[in-house]
Write an enzyme that holds these catalytic residues in place. Structure first.
Site, PDB file in Angstrom:
ATOM      1  N   GLU A 108       0.837  -1.203   0.000  1.00  0.00           N
ATOM      2  CA  GLU A 108       0.000   0.000   0.000  1.00  0.00           C
ATOM      3  C   GLU A 108       0.867   1.247   0.000  1.00  0.00           C
ATOM      4  O   GLU A 108       1.976   1.259   0.533  1.00  0.00           O
ATOM      5  CB  GLU A 108      -0.917   0.003   1.228  1.00  0.00           C
ATOM      6  CG  GLU A 108      -1.990  -1.076   1.178  1.00  0.00           C
ATOM      7  CD  GLU A 108      -2.883  -1.093   2.399  1.00  0.00           C
ATOM      8  OE1 GLU A 108      -4.109  -1.200   2.223  1.00  0.00           O
ATOM      9  OE2 GLU A 108      -2.356  -1.032   3.533  1.00  0.00           O
ATOM     10  N   CYS A 121       3.452   8.546   0.823  1.00  0.00           N
ATOM     11  CA  CYS A 121       4.102   7.610   1.731  1.00  0.00           C
ATOM     12  C   CYS A 121       4.182   6.272   1.015  1.00  0.00           C
ATOM     13  O   CYS A 121       3.145   5.702   0.637  1.00  0.00           O
ATOM     14  CB  CYS A 121       3.290   7.497   3.020  1.00  0.00           C
ATOM     15  SG  CYS A 121       3.908   6.274   4.196  1.00  0.00           S
ATOM     16  N   CYS A 128       6.679  -6.652   6.664  1.00  0.00           N
ATOM     17  CA  CYS A 128       7.814  -6.138   7.426  1.00  0.00           C
ATOM     18  C   CYS A 128       8.284  -7.211   8.391  1.00  0.00           C
ATOM     19  O   CYS A 128       7.471  -7.923   8.986  1.00  0.00           O
ATOM     20  CB  CYS A 128       7.425  -4.873   8.191  1.00  0.00           C
ATOM     21  SG  CYS A 128       8.812  -4.100   9.089  1.00  0.00           S
ATOM     22  N   CYS A 132       7.272  -5.118  15.272  1.00  0.00           N
ATOM     23  CA  CYS A 132       6.806  -4.184  16.307  1.00  0.00           C
ATOM     24  C   CYS A 132       5.356  -4.512  16.660  1.00  0.00           C
ATOM     25  O   CYS A 132       4.506  -4.584  15.767  1.00  0.00           O
ATOM     26  CB  CYS A 132       6.935  -2.743  15.815  1.00  0.00           C
ATOM     27  SG  CYS A 132       8.642  -2.263  15.438  1.00  0.00           S
ATOM     28  N   CYS A 135       2.219  -2.281  15.455  1.00  0.00           N
ATOM     29  CA  CYS A 135       2.155  -1.944  14.038  1.00  0.00           C
ATOM     30  C   CYS A 135       1.534  -3.095  13.263  1.00  0.00           C
ATOM     31  O   CYS A 135       2.012  -4.236  13.335  1.00  0.00           O
ATOM     32  CB  CYS A 135       3.561  -1.649  13.517  1.00  0.00           C
ATOM     33  SG  CYS A 135       3.650  -1.360  11.733  1.00  0.00           S
ATOM     34  N   CYS A 362      -0.112   5.960  10.114  1.00  0.00           N
ATOM     35  CA  CYS A 362       1.108   5.309  10.580  1.00  0.00           C
ATOM     36  C   CYS A 362       0.784   4.077  11.411  1.00  0.00           C
ATOM     37  O   CYS A 362       0.008   4.137  12.362  1.00  0.00           O
ATOM     38  CB  CYS A 362       1.911   6.304  11.421  1.00  0.00           C
ATOM     39  SG  CYS A 362       3.457   5.652  12.064  1.00  0.00           S
TER      40      CYS A 362
END
Length: 369
Positions: A108, A121, A128, A132, A135, A362
């Site tokens: 995305e 962005c 990933c 974390c 996230c 975010c």
């Protein structure tokens, strides 16, 4: 919530994205044109179409011989990412795009219009591996690295959308932030190639200012030092999220390899080498990392390790993600955190969060169909 392992190397996968002009340096493009039996200058013509005119459609390349347009475009401007959907919010000023790669991998990007700039962005990886826990991307794991051209294509498509008025009035894309899916410095070579394609002067690149590009990291210390030696003027953003190792080991698991002191030391080296202020990203999580003593510790650490002139703290009230028990710090706590940091002499702002209602803010990108 079960913890995931850290993954630095993308899993091996069958196949790879097709070679694209944006994967190559200008010299590499000229060599590729010659390999195809064409004069070297054809590479410059193709580059002008892609980077300056924002098109890969052979029908628009009327300066190329009709007999070679399709062949050249097919070899050096192949399709890379297909749009699955666009979804907008913020009165049309924010648009999230879900993309599908050649192998079905989903990523995305988020295009945002502000009064003084237009920012995209972009993602550097599908998924990933940094794990974390707050996230959504990190909790989804790592699928693969994106190619330099797949990263650039997100930007070129966004620039085209802005030019054509797809997100508000017609305009020009001005800023790129590597804050989408993935850890940019874990895909170092391709991200660096993308940065060069975006900032090389037209027609070799998109012609953006290096200072309008932000590269974020959770704190891959050797890669930060390496980036400091590249001679670039991009802004480094460090996702810190805690000033002490005990808490950061939980919030940012890579801290178990490179603790806070090492990360801030690398950030200082980057600031010294480039003369660029470092952005410290800090998600404010209610009752977890928002205590007054942590604000004071963060301010003291930044003043001592980076220097107040070379650090800027960007506070991000935590955005909700599915299955998370955490939420954002209340406004009075946010304001006190800001006050304490500023009292330490550290420049501090609270991010103007965009895209929260479309899972585009975010920490929310999960690339689900």
């Amino acid at each position: 919530m079960a913890s995931l392992p850290l993954v630095f190397d993308a899993p091996a996968r069958a196949g790879k994205p097709p070679r694209h002009l944006a994967d190559l340096s200008p010299a590499g493009r000229r060599a590729a044109a010659v390999e195809l039996g064409e004069p070297a200058f054809r590479a410059g013509q193709l580059s002008a179409h892609y980077f300056a005119r924002l098109t890969g459609d052979p029908a628009e390349m009327t300066d190329l011989p009709a007999a070679t347009r399709d062949r050249l475009a097919g070899a050096l401007l192949p399709p890379l990412l297909d749009v699955v959907r666009h979804v907008g919010c913020d009165g049309g000023d924010t648009r999230k795009t879900l993309w599908r790669g050649f192998d079905g991998a989903l990523v995305e990007s988020v295009l945002m219009r502000y009064p003084d700039r237009v920012t995209v962005c972009v993602s550097s990886q599908a998924g990933c591996g940094m794990a974390c826990p707050f996230c959504a991307t990190g909790q989804g794991g790592l699928t693969r690295n994106l190619s330099a051209a797949e990263i650039v294509e997100q930007v070129v498509a966004s620039a085209r959308a802005v030019r054509d008025g797809a997100v508000g009035p017609q305009g020009r894309l001005s800023n790129v932030v590597f804050m989408g899916m993935g850890e940019p410095l874990a895909n170092y070579a391709r991200v660096l190639g993308a940065v060069h394609r975006l900032t090389d002067p037209a027609p070799d690149g998109l012609g953006l200012s290096q200072r309008s590009v932000v590269v974020s990291t959770v704190g891959l210390v050797p890669a930060i030092h390496r980036l400091a030696g590249e001679g670039l003027q991009v802004t480094l953003a460090v996702s810190l999220h805690a000033p002490d190792d005990e808490l950061r080991d939980t919030l940012v698991p890579v801290n178990t390899r490179w603790p806070v002191g090492d990360v801030l030391g690398a950030a200082r080296a980057y600031a010294t080498a480039t003369g660029r202020r470092v952005s410290i990203e800090y998600a404010l999580i209610r009752g977890v990392n928002d205590q007054p003593e942590r604000a004071s510790l963060l301010g003291r650490l930044l003043a001592e390790r980076l220097g107040t002139a070379m650090a800027h703290v960007n506070l991000i009230p935590l955005n909700p993600t599915p299955g998370s028990e955490w939420d954002a710090s209340p406004l009075p706590v946010q304001r006190d955190f800001v006050r304490r940091l500023r009292a330490s002499g550290v420049s501090t702002t609270v991010r103007d969060t965009r895209g929260r209602e479309i899972a585009g803010a975010c920490g929310q990108l999960a690339a689900r169909e």
